[in-house]
Design a protein around this motif. Structure first.
Motif, mmCIF file in Angstrom:
data_model
loop_
_atom_site.group_PDB
_atom_site.id
_atom_site.type_symbol
_atom_site.label_atom_id
_atom_site.label_comp_id
_atom_site.label_asym_id
_atom_site.label_seq_id
_atom_site.Cartn_x
_atom_site.Cartn_y
_atom_site.Cartn_z
ATOM 1 N N MET A 157 0.841 -1.197 0.000
ATOM 2 C CA MET A 157 0.000 0.000 0.000
ATOM 3 C C MET A 157 0.878 1.250 0.000
ATOM 4 O O MET A 157 1.882 1.321 0.707
ATOM 5 C CB MET A 157 -0.907 -0.001 1.248
ATOM 6 N N THR A 158 0.514 2.243 -0.802
ATOM 7 C CA THR A 158 1.266 3.487 -0.869
ATOM 8 C C THR A 158 1.188 4.244 0.453
ATOM 9 O O THR A 158 0.113 4.384 1.043
ATOM 10 C CB THR A 158 0.703 4.380 -1.996
ATOM 11 N N VAL A 159 2.306 4.731 0.923
ATOM 12 C CA VAL A 159 2.333 5.512 2.152
ATOM 13 C C VAL A 159 2.091 6.970 1.800
ATOM 14 O O VAL A 159 2.769 7.540 0.931
ATOM 15 C CB VAL A 159 3.686 5.358 2.877
ATOM 16 N N ALA A 160 1.125 7.584 2.483
ATOM 17 C CA ALA A 160 0.792 8.973 2.194
ATOM 18 C C ALA A 160 1.924 9.886 2.617
ATOM 19 O O ALA A 160 2.468 9.760 3.702
ATOM 20 C CB ALA A 160 -0.501 9.348 2.921
ATOM 21 N N THR A 161 2.308 10.810 1.727
ATOM 22 C CA THR A 161 3.335 11.787 2.075
ATOM 23 C C THR A 161 2.740 13.125 2.457
ATOM 24 O O THR A 161 3.442 14.013 2.914
ATOM 25 C CB THR A 161 4.297 11.976 0.885
ATOM 26 N N ASP A 162 1.473 13.308 2.233
ATOM 27 C CA ASP A 162 0.758 14.481 2.724
ATOM 28 C C ASP A 162 -0.602 14.009 3.200
ATOM 29 O O ASP A 162 -1.035 12.903 2.893
ATOM 30 C CB ASP A 162 0.639 15.559 1.640
ATOM 31 N N THR A 163 -1.258 14.828 3.952
ATOM 32 C CA THR A 163 -2.494 14.376 4.588
ATOM 33 C C THR A 163 -3.619 15.357 4.303
ATOM 34 O O THR A 163 -3.373 16.555 4.088
ATOM 35 C CB THR A 163 -2.271 14.227 6.106
ATOM 36 N N PRO A 164 -4.867 14.910 4.259
ATOM 37 C CA PRO A 164 -5.980 15.827 4.019
ATOM 38 C C PRO A 164 -6.125 16.853 5.147
ATOM 39 O O PRO A 164 -5.869 16.552 6.311
ATOM 40 C CB PRO A 164 -7.201 14.888 3.985
ATOM 41 N N LEU A 165 -6.528 18.052 4.787
ATOM 42 C CA LEU A 165 -6.830 19.062 5.798
ATOM 43 C C LEU A 165 -8.226 18.849 6.367
ATOM 44 O O LEU A 165 -8.458 19.057 7.551
ATOM 45 C CB LEU A 165 -6.725 20.466 5.193
ATOM 46 N N VAL A 166 -9.170 18.420 5.513
ATOM 47 C CA VAL A 166 -10.565 18.268 5.924
ATOM 48 C C VAL A 166 -11.076 16.875 5.558
ATOM 49 O O VAL A 166 -10.955 16.446 4.417
ATOM 50 C CB VAL A 166 -11.476 19.321 5.252
ATOM 51 N N ASP A 167 -11.652 16.200 6.539
ATOM 52 C CA ASP A 167 -12.385 14.957 6.307
ATOM 53 C C ASP A 167 -13.859 15.341 6.238
ATOM 54 O O ASP A 167 -14.442 15.770 7.233
ATOM 55 C CB ASP A 167 -12.129 13.979 7.462
ATOM 56 N N GLY A 191 -7.022 18.453 10.001
ATOM 57 C CA GLY A 191 -7.356 19.616 10.800
ATOM 58 C C GLY A 191 -8.820 19.805 11.127
ATOM 59 O O GLY A 191 -9.164 20.241 12.230
ATOM 60 N N TYR A 192 -9.698 19.505 10.179
ATOM 61 C CA TYR A 192 -11.115 19.823 10.323
ATOM 62 C C TYR A 192 -11.966 18.632 9.874
ATOM 63 O O TYR A 192 -11.516 17.785 9.103
ATOM 64 C CB TYR A 192 -11.481 21.045 9.480
ATOM 65 N N GLY A 193 -13.218 18.610 10.342
ATOM 66 C CA GLY A 193 -14.091 17.513 9.981
ATOM 67 C C GLY A 193 -15.531 17.944 9.819
ATOM 68 O O GLY A 193 -15.985 18.894 10.474
ATOM 69 N N VAL A 194 -16.252 17.248 8.948
ATOM 70 C CA VAL A 194 -17.672 17.505 8.705
ATOM 71 C C VAL A 194 -18.433 16.220 9.006
ATOM 72 O O VAL A 194 -18.282 15.218 8.297
ATOM 73 C CB VAL A 194 -17.930 17.964 7.255
ATOM 74 N N VAL A 195 -19.242 16.245 10.038
ATOM 75 C CA VAL A 195 -19.986 15.063 10.483
ATOM 76 C C VAL A 195 -21.164 14.819 9.552
ATOM 77 O O VAL A 195 -21.971 15.726 9.312
ATOM 78 C CB VAL A 195 -20.510 15.242 11.920
ATOM 79 N N ALA A 196 -21.278 13.614 9.049
ATOM 80 C CA ALA A 196 -22.439 13.217 8.258
ATOM 81 C C ALA A 196 -23.493 12.637 9.201
ATOM 82 O O ALA A 196 -23.205 11.696 9.943
ATOM 83 C CB ALA A 196 -22.046 12.175 7.215
#
Length: 270
Positions: A1-11, A50-55
């Motif tokens: 599996m590819t290792v992430a080198t950057d990460t999402p700011l918002v889920d 950093g941030y999240g949006v609850v469904a």
């Protein structure tokens, strides 16, 4: 599996609940453990999100109380809610002040799916428009064109989960997915690259993402983990969902658009 080198700011898609919350009589899944805000915030911090949006979780119907309190308590969170079509303006405005940014309409596995052509739902959609909210939904592929039409006619922004959940037999060629692509081109619809583990295969998820990227160039796409992976709790990890994103969207600048610029603008006004 590819290792992430950057990460999402918002889920932009995950669920929060506790097992003692009142669950609907028609719930399709009974979670084996809590999925609390504190658990998720710790997971976000672990992965640099950093941030999240609850469904809003369909399992709990109109019980939005926990999500609203979490959004009120934690400024990093926004959320959507299930509301009755006759919910008054004052209630909706208070929900907006507490961090709710849209309504969730659910048409799958529910006993009485919304009728967006009814006077009650036309009134609700007008109030959603007035609040500058969006409709957040997951619809079976055959019904998707009509839902898109009704929401567009109401002048409301539309956010569709899980690649639009194309018909597994037809994939990118199914009419619902083609209607979704056309709606993205018209500029009032956003689509979440989310829940790849719910797709028929990794290749299918990749093909849906590629089709959406061809149409949008990354504009109007967002990413969501779908934590805590309902019905897949023991088979998926948060890190895997980030790695999936890198598989679907190899270009770092496009990932930044999908995981930071667009969701921050849509949900956080940034």
């Amino acid at each position: 599996m590819t290792v992430a080198t950057d990460t999402p700011l918002v889920d932009t898609h995950f669920h929060l609940y506790t097992r003692d919350m009142p669950i609907t009589s028609w719930a399709w899944h009974h979670p084996p453990e809590d999925a609390s805000a504190e658990q998720f915030l710790a997971l976000m911090d672990q992965h640099g999100v950093g941030y999240g949006v609850v469904a809003a979780a369909s399992l709990y119907g109109q019980y939005n109380d926990y999500v609203i309190r979490c959004c009120r308590k934690y400024p990093r969170l926004r959320g959507t809610a299930f509301v009755r079509p006759d919910t008054d303006m004052y209630t909706l405005e208070r929900m907006k002040a507490d961090g709710i940014v849209g309504i969730r309409l659910f048409f799958r596995r529910v006993p009485d799916p919304p009728d967006l052509n009814s006077p009650e739902y036309k009134l609700l959609l007008r109030r959603v428009r007035d609040l500058d909210w969006h409709v957040h939904t997951l619809v079976s592929s055959p019904a998707l064109p009509e839902v898109i039409r009704a929401v567009e006619e109401a002048g409301v922004k539309l956010v569709i989960d899980h690649f639009g959940k194309p018909d597994e037999r037809l994939g990118v060629d199914c009419p619902g997915f083609k209607a979704l692509l056309a709606a993205v081109e018209r500029g009032r619809t956003w689509v979440k690259l989310s829940a790849g583990f719910r797709m028929p295969s990794r290749e299918a998820a990749r093909s849906y993402a590629q089709a959406l990227l061809r149409v949008s160039g990354g504009e109007r796409l967002m990413w969501g983990s779908d934590w805590p992976f309902a019905a897949f709790e023991s088979g998926v990890t948060y890190g895997q969902t980030i790695a999936d994103l890198h598989d679907w969207v190899p270009d770092a600048a496009t990932r930044r658009l999908i995981t930071a610029d667009t969701p921050m603008r849509l949900y956080f006004g940034a």
